[in-house]
Design a protein around this motif. Structure first.
Motif, PDB file in Angstrom:
ATOM      1  N   ALA A  96       0.849  -1.096  -0.423  1.00  0.00           N
ATOM      2  CA  ALA A  96       0.143   0.053   0.248  1.00  0.00           C
ATOM      3  C   ALA A  96       0.247   0.909   0.189  1.00  0.00           C
ATOM      4  O   ALA A  96      -0.069   2.207  -0.277  1.00  0.00           O
ATOM      5  CB  ALA A  96      -0.650   0.253   0.746  1.00  0.00           C
ATOM      6  N   CYS A  97       1.774   1.435   0.733  1.00  0.00           N
ATOM      7  CA  CYS A  97       2.810   2.288   0.913  1.00  0.00           C
ATOM      8  C   CYS A  97       4.397   2.679  -0.220  1.00  0.00           C
ATOM      9  O   CYS A  97       4.693   3.221   0.204  1.00  0.00           O
ATOM     10  CB  CYS A  97       3.469   2.544   2.082  1.00  0.00           C
ATOM     11  SG  CYS A  97       2.192   2.653   3.535  1.00  0.00           S
ATOM     12  N   MET A  98       3.378   1.508  -1.050  1.00  0.00           N
ATOM     13  CA  MET A  98       5.201   0.872  -2.450  1.00  0.00           C
ATOM     14  C   MET A  98       5.617   2.597  -2.526  1.00  0.00           C
ATOM     15  O   MET A  98       6.792   3.111  -2.669  1.00  0.00           O
ATOM     16  CB  MET A  98       5.028   0.480  -3.004  1.00  0.00           C
ATOM     17  CG  MET A  98       6.177  -0.112  -4.181  1.00  0.00           C
ATOM     18  SD  MET A  98       6.354  -1.437  -5.382  1.00  0.00           S
ATOM     19  CE  MET A  98       5.752  -2.800  -3.813  1.00  0.00           C
ATOM     20  N   ARG A  99       4.887   3.249  -2.935  1.00  0.00           N
ATOM     21  CA  ARG A  99       5.272   4.320  -4.199  1.00  0.00           C
ATOM     22  C   ARG A  99       5.314   6.255  -2.937  1.00  0.00           C
ATOM     23  O   ARG A  99       6.285   6.268  -3.894  1.00  0.00           O
ATOM     24  CB  ARG A  99       3.977   5.272  -4.404  1.00  0.00           C
ATOM     25  CG  ARG A  99       3.005   6.345  -3.348  1.00  0.00           C
ATOM     26  CD  ARG A  99       1.367   7.233  -4.170  1.00  0.00           C
ATOM     27  NE  ARG A  99       2.011   8.245  -3.967  1.00  0.00           N
ATOM     28  CZ  ARG A  99       1.741   9.323  -3.851  1.00  0.00           C
ATOM     29  NH1 ARG A  99       0.246   8.949  -4.682  1.00  0.00           N
ATOM     30  NH2 ARG A  99       1.764  10.999  -3.929  1.00  0.00           N
ATOM     31  N   PHE A 100       5.943   5.519  -1.741  1.00  0.00           N
ATOM     32  CA  PHE A 100       6.460   6.420  -1.065  1.00  0.00           C
ATOM     33  C   PHE A 100       7.838   5.740  -0.450  1.00  0.00           C
ATOM     34  O   PHE A 100       8.536   6.592   0.003  1.00  0.00           O
ATOM     35  CB  PHE A 100       5.690   6.749   0.352  1.00  0.00           C
ATOM     36  CG  PHE A 100       4.017   7.159   0.157  1.00  0.00           C
ATOM     37  CD1 PHE A 100       4.185   8.234  -0.295  1.00  0.00           C
ATOM     38  CD2 PHE A 100       3.104   5.951   0.441  1.00  0.00           C
ATOM     39  CE1 PHE A 100       2.646   8.770  -0.007  1.00  0.00           C
ATOM     40  CE2 PHE A 100       2.112   6.582   0.026  1.00  0.00           C
ATOM     41  CZ  PHE A 100       1.387   8.197   0.103  1.00  0.00           C
ATOM     42  N   CYS A 101       8.112   4.614  -0.578  1.00  0.00           N
ATOM     43  CA  CYS A 101       9.324   3.850  -0.325  1.00  0.00           C
ATOM     44  C   CYS A 101      10.388   3.455  -1.436  1.00  0.00           C
ATOM     45  O   CYS A 101      11.249   3.147  -1.672  1.00  0.00           O
ATOM     46  CB  CYS A 101       9.333   2.825   0.475  1.00  0.00           C
ATOM     47  SG  CYS A 101       7.444   2.841   1.692  1.00  0.00           S
ATOM     48  N   HIS A 102       9.688   3.189  -2.329  1.00  0.00           N
ATOM     49  CA  HIS A 102      10.683   2.658  -3.782  1.00  0.00           C
ATOM     50  C   HIS A 102      10.706   3.433  -4.695  1.00  0.00           C
ATOM     51  O   HIS A 102      10.205   4.671  -5.166  1.00  0.00           O
ATOM     52  CB  HIS A 102       9.181   1.675  -4.663  1.00  0.00           C
ATOM     53  CG  HIS A 102      10.194   1.191  -5.516  1.00  0.00           C
ATOM     54  ND1 HIS A 102      10.803   1.494  -6.768  1.00  0.00           N
ATOM     55  CD2 HIS A 102      10.523  -0.158  -5.694  1.00  0.00           C
ATOM     56  CE1 HIS A 102      11.546   0.676  -7.568  1.00  0.00           C
ATOM     57  NE2 HIS A 102      11.542  -0.524  -6.464  1.00  0.00           N
ATOM     58  N   CYS A 124      -3.948   2.758   6.103  1.00  0.00           N
ATOM     59  CA  CYS A 124      -3.397   1.618   6.871  1.00  0.00           C
ATOM     60  C   CYS A 124      -3.790   0.469   8.147  1.00  0.00           C
ATOM     61  O   CYS A 124      -4.017  -0.346   8.459  1.00  0.00           O
ATOM     62  CB  CYS A 124      -1.981   1.459   6.244  1.00  0.00           C
ATOM     63  SG  CYS A 124      -1.097   1.163   4.931  1.00  0.00           S
ATOM     64  N   VAL A 125      -3.634   2.143   9.048  1.00  0.00           N
ATOM     65  CA  VAL A 125      -3.687   1.796  10.467  1.00  0.00           C
ATOM     66  C   VAL A 125      -5.210   0.844  10.276  1.00  0.00           C
ATOM     67  O   VAL A 125      -5.684   0.375  11.406  1.00  0.00           O
ATOM     68  CB  VAL A 125      -3.713   2.604  10.674  1.00  0.00           C
ATOM     69  CG1 VAL A 125      -4.654   3.140  12.764  1.00  0.00           C
ATOM     70  CG2 VAL A 125      -2.449   3.307  11.293  1.00  0.00           C
ATOM     71  N   ALA A 126      -6.042   1.941  10.101  1.00  0.00           N
ATOM     72  CA  ALA A 126      -7.917   2.155  10.097  1.00  0.00           C
ATOM     73  C   ALA A 126      -7.823  -0.032   9.636  1.00  0.00           C
ATOM     74  O   ALA A 126      -8.748  -0.558  10.290  1.00  0.00           O
ATOM     75  CB  ALA A 126      -9.148   2.506   9.320  1.00  0.00           C
ATOM     76  N   ALA A 127      -7.090  -0.232   8.921  1.00  0.00           N
ATOM     77  CA  ALA A 127      -7.350  -1.528   8.128  1.00  0.00           C
ATOM     78  C   ALA A 127      -6.800  -2.852   9.224  1.00  0.00           C
ATOM     79  O   ALA A 127      -7.350  -3.553   9.503  1.00  0.00           O
ATOM     80  CB  ALA A 127      -6.753  -1.498   6.882  1.00  0.00           C
TER      81      ALA A 127
END
Length: 132
Positions: A96-102, A124-127
């Motif tokens: 889910a957070c890949m665009r901020f890390c890759h 992500c936290v809600a999920a």
């Protein structure tokens, strides 16, 4: 990458709630995108490393994943997050957070305003808190 890994390990070992540590970890990765995007030599070197699949890239990704997995597991332990499979949950958050890390996605998405890091971490936290 060593600086990022050291910061990630410090965040993962912190005493803050898991949701706060997760946000800090993702934001740390995102903050490094500015250095990556702004430094052409670093950008070129990382591009070569990705294209040639240097082992150091996989090792770095694994170290960050271990930090995130610790945060997710810590969140499940005192019931901040719903019980579940922390390994799968970690993979889902990473995806889910890949665009901020890759690095490649950082460049491609640098000018996209949404979702923001905070919006994605909130999602992500809600999920993770959801009981299913």
């Amino acid at each position: 990458m060593g600086e990022v890994e050291a910061e990630a390990e410090q965040i993962a070992a912190g005493a803050a709630p898991a949701s706060e540590r997760m946000r800090a970890l993702i934001k740390t990765a995102e903050a490094n995108s500015e250095r990556y995007i702004g430094d052409r030599k670093l950008h070129d070197m990382v591009e070569v490393a990705l294209n040639e699949q240097w082992p150091i890239v996989e090792q770095h990704n694994e170290r960050i994943a271990i930090c995130l997995a610790r945060i997710v597991a810590d969140g499940m332990e005192p019931s901040e997050f719903a019980p579940g499979d922390p390994v799968l949950a970690t993979k889902l958050v990473q995806t889910a957070c890949m665009r901020f890390c890759h690095p490649r996605l950082m460049v491609e998405c640098a000018y996209k305003t949404e979702p923001t890091t905070d919006q994605m971490v909130d999602f992500c936290v809600a999920a993770l808190r959801s009981k299913g």
